[in-house]
Design a protein around this motif. Structure first.
Motif, PDB file in Angstrom:
ATOM      1  N   PHE A  69       0.798  -1.213   0.000  1.00 24.32           N
ATOM      2  CA  PHE A  69       0.000   0.000   0.000  1.00 24.32           C
ATOM      3  C   PHE A  69       0.840   1.277   0.000  1.00 24.32           C
ATOM      4  CE2 PHE A  69      -2.869  -3.161   2.130  1.00 24.32           C
ATOM      5  CZ  PHE A  69      -3.678  -3.342   1.020  1.00 24.32           C
ATOM      6  N   ASP A  70       2.055   1.235   0.568  1.00 23.74           N
ATOM      7  CA  ASP A  70       2.911   2.415   0.514  1.00 23.74           C
ATOM      8  C   ASP A  70       3.273   2.754  -0.936  1.00 23.74           C
ATOM      9  OD1 ASP A  70       2.827   2.709   3.227  1.00 23.74           O
ATOM     10  OD2 ASP A  70       4.746   1.710   3.609  1.00 23.74           O
ATOM     11  N   GLN A  71       3.636   1.700  -1.686  1.00 23.60           N
ATOM     12  CA  GLN A  71       3.970   1.934  -3.098  1.00 23.60           C
ATOM     13  C   GLN A  71       2.733   2.360  -3.889  1.00 23.60           C
ATOM     14  OE1 GLN A  71       5.089  -0.549  -1.139  1.00 23.60           O
ATOM     15  NE2 GLN A  71       6.828  -1.641  -2.064  1.00 23.60           N
ATOM     16  N   ALA A  72       1.589   1.737  -3.586  1.00 24.74           N
ATOM     17  CA  ALA A  72       0.358   2.111  -4.280  1.00 24.74           C
ATOM     18  C   ALA A  72      -0.006   3.557  -3.980  1.00 24.74           C
ATOM     19  CB  ALA A  72      -0.781   1.181  -3.867  1.00 24.74           C
ATOM     20  N   ALA A  73       0.151   3.968  -2.721  1.00 24.71           N
ATOM     21  CA  ALA A  73      -0.159   5.347  -2.349  1.00 24.71           C
ATOM     22  C   ALA A  73       0.735   6.327  -3.098  1.00 24.71           C
ATOM     23  CB  ALA A  73       0.007   5.532  -0.841  1.00 24.71           C
ATOM     24  N   GLU A  74       2.003   5.999  -3.226  1.00 22.12           N
ATOM     25  CA  GLU A  74       2.931   6.878  -3.949  1.00 22.12           C
ATOM     26  C   GLU A  74       2.497   7.052  -5.402  1.00 22.12           C
ATOM     27  OE1 GLU A  74       7.734   7.164  -4.977  1.00 22.12           O
ATOM     28  OE2 GLU A  74       6.969   5.611  -3.636  1.00 22.12           O
ATOM     29  N   ILE A  75       2.063   5.950  -6.029  1.00 26.41           N
ATOM     30  CA  ILE A  75       1.615   6.010  -7.420  1.00 26.41           C
ATOM     31  C   ILE A  75       0.369   6.877  -7.542  1.00 26.41           C
ATOM     32  CG2 ILE A  75       0.572   4.661  -9.283  1.00 26.41           C
ATOM     33  CD1 ILE A  75       3.488   4.189  -9.247  1.00 26.41           C
ATOM     34  N   TYR A  76      -0.637   6.609  -6.710  1.00 16.84           N
ATOM     35  CA  TYR A  76      -1.911   7.312  -6.844  1.00 16.84           C
ATOM     36  C   TYR A  76      -1.832   8.767  -6.384  1.00 16.84           C
ATOM     37  CZ  TYR A  76      -4.182   2.987  -8.155  1.00 16.84           C
ATOM     38  OH  TYR A  76      -4.551   1.843  -8.828  1.00 16.84           O
ATOM     39  N   GLU A  77      -0.980   9.055  -5.408  1.00 16.62           N
ATOM     40  CA  GLU A  77      -0.791  10.450  -5.013  1.00 16.62           C
ATOM     41  C   GLU A  77      -0.217  11.261  -6.170  1.00 16.62           C
ATOM     42  OE1 GLU A  77       1.659  10.002  -1.608  1.00 16.62           O
ATOM     43  OE2 GLU A  77      -0.005   9.689  -0.210  1.00 16.62           O
ATOM     44  N   ALA A  78       0.724  10.673  -6.895  1.00 18.57           N
ATOM     45  CA  ALA A  78       1.292  11.361  -8.054  1.00 18.57           C
ATOM     46  C   ALA A  78       0.251  11.523  -9.156  1.00 18.57           C
ATOM     47  CB  ALA A  78       2.507  10.588  -8.578  1.00 18.57           C
ATOM     48  N   LEU A  79      -0.574  10.501  -9.376  1.00 12.86           N
ATOM     49  CA  LEU A  79      -1.617  10.598 -10.398  1.00 12.86           C
ATOM     50  C   LEU A  79      -2.635  11.676 -10.049  1.00 12.86           C
ATOM     51  CD1 LEU A  79      -2.173   6.813 -11.172  1.00 12.86           C
ATOM     52  CD2 LEU A  79      -1.508   8.551 -12.839  1.00 12.86           C
ATOM     53  N   VAL A  80      -2.987  11.766  -8.760  1.00 10.35           N
ATOM     54  CA  VAL A  80      -3.943  12.799  -8.336  1.00 10.35           C
ATOM     55  C   VAL A  80      -3.346  14.188  -8.492  1.00 10.35           C
ATOM     56  CG1 VAL A  80      -5.094  13.761  -6.302  1.00 10.35           C
ATOM     57  CG2 VAL A  80      -5.317  11.337  -6.831  1.00 10.35           C
ATOM     58  N   ARG A  81      -2.060  14.326  -8.195  1.00 10.39           N
ATOM     59  CA  ARG A  81      -1.413  15.634  -8.405  1.00 10.39           C
ATOM     60  C   ARG A  81      -1.469  16.047  -9.866  1.00 10.39           C
ATOM     61  NH1 ARG A  81       2.428  13.664  -4.620  1.00 10.39           N
ATOM     62  NH2 ARG A  81       3.809  13.020  -6.327  1.00 10.39           N
ATOM     63  N   ASP A  82      -1.300  15.085 -10.754  1.00  9.50           N
ATOM     64  CA  ASP A  82      -1.311  15.390 -12.183  1.00  9.50           C
ATOM     65  C   ASP A  82      -2.731  15.536 -12.727  1.00  9.50           C
ATOM     66  OD1 ASP A  82       1.422  15.240 -12.103  1.00  9.50           O
ATOM     67  OD2 ASP A  82       1.557  13.235 -12.978  1.00  9.50           O
ATOM     68  N   ASN A  83      -3.707  14.889 -12.073  1.00 11.40           N
ATOM     69  CA  ASN A  83      -5.096  14.901 -12.553  1.00 11.40           C
ATOM     70  C   ASN A  83      -6.034  15.210 -11.380  1.00 11.40           C
ATOM     71  OD1 ASN A  83      -4.719  13.524 -15.453  1.00 11.40           O
ATOM     72  ND2 ASN A  83      -3.509  12.378 -13.956  1.00 11.40           N
ATOM     73  N   PRO A  84      -5.984  16.428 -10.847  1.00 11.16           N
ATOM     74  CA  PRO A  84      -6.721  16.727  -9.607  1.00 11.16           C
ATOM     75  C   PRO A  84      -8.235  16.669  -9.747  1.00 11.16           C
ATOM     76  CG  PRO A  84      -5.803  18.727 -10.570  1.00 11.16           C
ATOM     77  CD  PRO A  84      -5.227  17.582 -11.338  1.00 11.16           C
ATOM     78  N   VAL A  85      -8.777  16.679 -10.974  1.00 14.83           N
ATOM     79  CA  VAL A  85     -10.230  16.675 -11.129  1.00 14.83           C
ATOM     80  C   VAL A  85     -10.751  15.323 -11.604  1.00 14.83           C
ATOM     81  CG1 VAL A  85     -10.356  19.145 -11.552  1.00 14.83           C
ATOM     82  CG2 VAL A  85     -10.063  17.602 -13.485  1.00 14.83           C
ATOM     83  N   ASP A  86      -9.952  14.274 -11.482  1.00 17.63           N
ATOM     84  CA  ASP A  86     -10.379  12.931 -11.862  1.00 17.63           C
ATOM     85  C   ASP A  86     -10.941  12.227 -10.633  1.00 17.63           C
ATOM     86  OD1 ASP A  86     -10.397  10.089 -12.458  1.00 17.63           O
ATOM     87  OD2 ASP A  86      -9.271  10.605 -14.268  1.00 17.63           O
ATOM     88  N   ALA A  87     -12.262  12.045 -10.596  1.00 15.93           N
ATOM     89  CA  ALA A  87     -12.914  11.454  -9.426  1.00 15.93           C
ATOM     90  C   ALA A  87     -12.466  10.013  -9.183  1.00 15.93           C
ATOM     91  CB  ALA A  87     -14.431  11.519  -9.591  1.00 15.93           C
ATOM     92  N   THR A  88     -12.263   9.235 -10.252  1.00 21.96           N
ATOM     93  CA  THR A  88     -11.875   7.833 -10.091  1.00 21.96           C
ATOM     94  C   THR A  88     -10.516   7.704  -9.411  1.00 21.96           C
ATOM     95  OG1 THR A  88     -13.163   7.136 -12.001  1.00 21.96           O
ATOM     96  CG2 THR A  88     -11.381   5.685 -11.319  1.00 21.96           C
ATOM     97  N   LEU A  89      -9.575   8.553  -9.786  1.00 16.04           N
ATOM     98  CA  LEU A  89      -8.266   8.515  -9.148  1.00 16.04           C
ATOM     99  C   LEU A  89      -8.379   8.888  -7.673  1.00 16.04           C
ATOM    100  CD1 LEU A  89      -6.004  10.087 -11.914  1.00 16.04           C
ATOM    101  CD2 LEU A  89      -6.168   7.685 -11.257  1.00 16.04           C
ATOM    102  N   ARG A  90      -9.257   9.804  -7.350  1.00 17.76           N
ATOM    103  CA  ARG A  90      -9.481  10.173  -5.945  1.00 17.76           C
ATOM    104  C   ARG A  90     -10.015   8.973  -5.154  1.00 17.76           C
ATOM    105  NH1 ARG A  90      -7.564  15.274  -4.106  1.00 17.76           N
ATOM    106  NH2 ARG A  90      -7.630  16.702  -5.881  1.00 17.76           N
ATOM    107  N   VAL A  91     -10.943   8.242  -5.754  1.00 17.14           N
ATOM    108  CA  VAL A  91     -11.486   7.055  -5.091  1.00 17.14           C
ATOM    109  C   VAL A  91     -10.381   6.025  -4.879  1.00 17.14           C
ATOM    110  CG1 VAL A  91     -13.084   5.116  -5.328  1.00 17.14           C
ATOM    111  CG2 VAL A  91     -13.835   7.416  -5.916  1.00 17.14           C
ATOM    112  N   ASN A  92      -9.548   5.820  -5.900  1.00 18.52           N
ATOM    113  CA  ASN A  92      -8.453   4.856  -5.776  1.00 18.52           C
ATOM    114  C   ASN A  92      -7.520   5.219  -4.621  1.00 18.52           C
ATOM    115  OD1 ASN A  92      -9.514   3.613  -7.997  1.00 18.52           O
ATOM    116  ND2 ASN A  92      -7.943   4.284  -9.420  1.00 18.52           N
TER     117      ASN A  92
END
Length: 479
Positions: A69-92
């Motif tokens: 989960f630490d690695q997954a969080a790092e991936i998704y945190e970066a994706l959210v930073r790049d795509n702040p208005v993507d609801a699906t990434l926020r859910v992930n």
């Protein structure tokens, strides 16, 4: 680090070919449940093109399935930073936080997802679970209703009743099907045993009986973790007719999913194609079902007839709309005083069209339905409301501070509030008046009498003391 190169017009370089080979094969293995093998290929693809969104999504999903989960969080945190208005990434990202018991972070991501996409049922489901774990059963129930999960909504109703009259007795042991978990805090232990769920999100999947509806969460987006634009053969449930798939999932079986649409890039470039970027970043429009659509720091309003709103932060509007300045109403009649000044003056928008408005700095929008209860709201916190809502201006006179400007709202209709934080309430009883600093006050509901008072201490500012029976409405800054 290897970079993407284009050898000629329309030709892919060896680096491109290797990236696509690892990406597609990794996606196929992931869909087949061969997660360890998929991880190695997707990590190599990520090394070759670290900014590729589809590659990052698949790698994040692999890490999640492996419990990393630490690695997954790092991936998704970066994706959210790049795509702040993507609801699906926020859910992930919220799911990763929920798995690691970072409850406040999880709730923040789920709340943002529901703001961005109010009809996102998975976001409402998981936000309901997180709120239930935090003991906020009333709010949890509302989100379960939004998700279409009547079973969980009923559980929240029972929990509220139990909380008010008799707390349910917590079983001494976990259900036999529950996995071993770390010792839970009292707050974590309470919610799971009351509602028939595992006491806290576990790192290992639990089994759920096919007919056990009390262990399942409704969601209408299908069970697949990969979207239609995943590599061929990499979709979960491939070959299963849509009508035959279940439309519910358990918390422990929950997995991140790829966004419905990914913006593509030309080989050798991290700059998206404008023709594909434009529809992907379109402002969310309101509809007849949701005349106020609140997003991340913005909202859109559908005008069909008349709507009262401020125009501060106006981004755009569509359709032949007309705007007429509105005056205050005092004792049921229009007064000569303007309702607000400058860009914050309330106007009556009429015609057929759509408004797109951005929130002021450090403020956010919240759309609420008045239902059968009226409310007193600070004038500065009222932003827009439907024409069916009756309003009357008033004030709380004070010799200590400037008079408190208020608006009394009543009637069936929806209202948009502009808040400096998240809305909260404090119960007020006859024997226990409540005092709220002016910096946090939004308004109140119920039969309450307000009085402006000084806060304790020198130069501590002013507050409003509310006595009677009802609820004080306050705004807490989001941290």
């Amino acid at each position: 680090m290897a970079t993407t190169r284009v050898t000629g017009r329309g030709q892919k370089s060896p680096v491109d070919e290797e990236f696509l080979k690892h990406l597609y094969r990794g996606g196929e293995l992931l869909a087949q449940g061969k997660v360890m093998e998929a991880r190695a290929l997707l990590e190599r693809a990520h090394q070759l093109q670290p900014k590729n969104e589809k590659g990052r999504n698949l790698l994040g999903l692999a890490y999640f399935k492996l419990g990393l989960f630490d690695q997954a969080a790092e991936i998704y945190e970066a994706l959210v930073r790049d795509n702040p208005v993507d609801a699906t990434l926020r859910v992930n990202l919220g799911l990763v936080y929920l798995k690691t018991s970072a409850l406040q972070r999880a709730m923040r991501e789920f709340e943002t997802a529901t703001d961005l996409q109010p009809d996102h049922k998975r976001a409402h489901n998981y936000l309901g679970l997180a709120l239930a774990q935090a003991g906020e059963y009333g709010r949890a129930r509302q989100h379960f209703l939004e998700a279409g999960s009547d079973v969980m909504a009923e559980k929240m109703a029972k929990a509220i009743a139990g909380e008010r009259f008799a707390q349910p007795t917590r079983p001494a042991t976990m259900p036999a099907t529950a996995p071993a978990a770390r010792p839970a805090s009292s707050g974590e232990a309470q919610w799971g045993t009351q509602f028939g769920l595992d006491e806290s999100p576990s790192d290992t999947p639990s089994t759920v009986a096919p007919g056990d509806e009390e262990m399942r969460l409704a969601e209408d987006e299908g069970p697949g973790s990969l979207s239609e634009d995943a590599p061929d053969g990499a979709r979960e449930g491939q070959g299963t007719p849509e009508a035959a798939r279940e439309d519910t999932e358990s918390l422990e079986d929950a997995t991140p999913e790829l966004p419905a649409k990914a913006v593509t890039f030309r080989p050798g470039s991290e700059v998206p194609l404008l023709a594909e970027l434009v529809p992907a970043v379109a402002l969310s429009g309101a509809s007849q079902v949701n005349p106020f659509r609140v997003g991340n720091g913005s909202f859109s309003a559908l005008v069909e007839g008349e709507l009262l709103t401020r125009l501060e932060g106006l981004v755009a509007f569509s359709g032949p709309l007309q705007f007429q300045p509105e005056s205050k109403r005092i004792r049921g009649r229009a007064a000569e005083q303007p309702f607000g000044e400058g860009t914050r003056r309330l106007v009556r928008a009429s015609g057929q069209g759509m408004l797109f408005i951005e929130a002021a700095e450090a403020r956010s929008f919240l759309a609420v339905d008045l239902g059968d209860e009226g409310a007193y709201v600070l004038e500065e916190c009222l932003f827009a409301f439907e024409e069916a809502v009756a309003f009357e201006n008033g004030k709380v006179p004070s010799e200590l501070a400037p008079d408190l400007e208020l608006v009394h709202l009543r009637g069936q209709g929806r209202v948009v509030l502009s808040l400096p934080g998240s809305l909260r309430s404090v119960a007020v009883a006859e024997a226990a008046p409540v005092t709220v600093p002016l910096s946090h006050l939004v308004g109140w509901q119920g039969k309450l009498t307000p009085q402006v008072v000084s806060l304790p201490g020198e130069d501590s500012g002013f507050a409003v003391e509310l006595s009677g029976e009802g609820f004080a409405l306050i705004a807490l800054p989001v941290r």
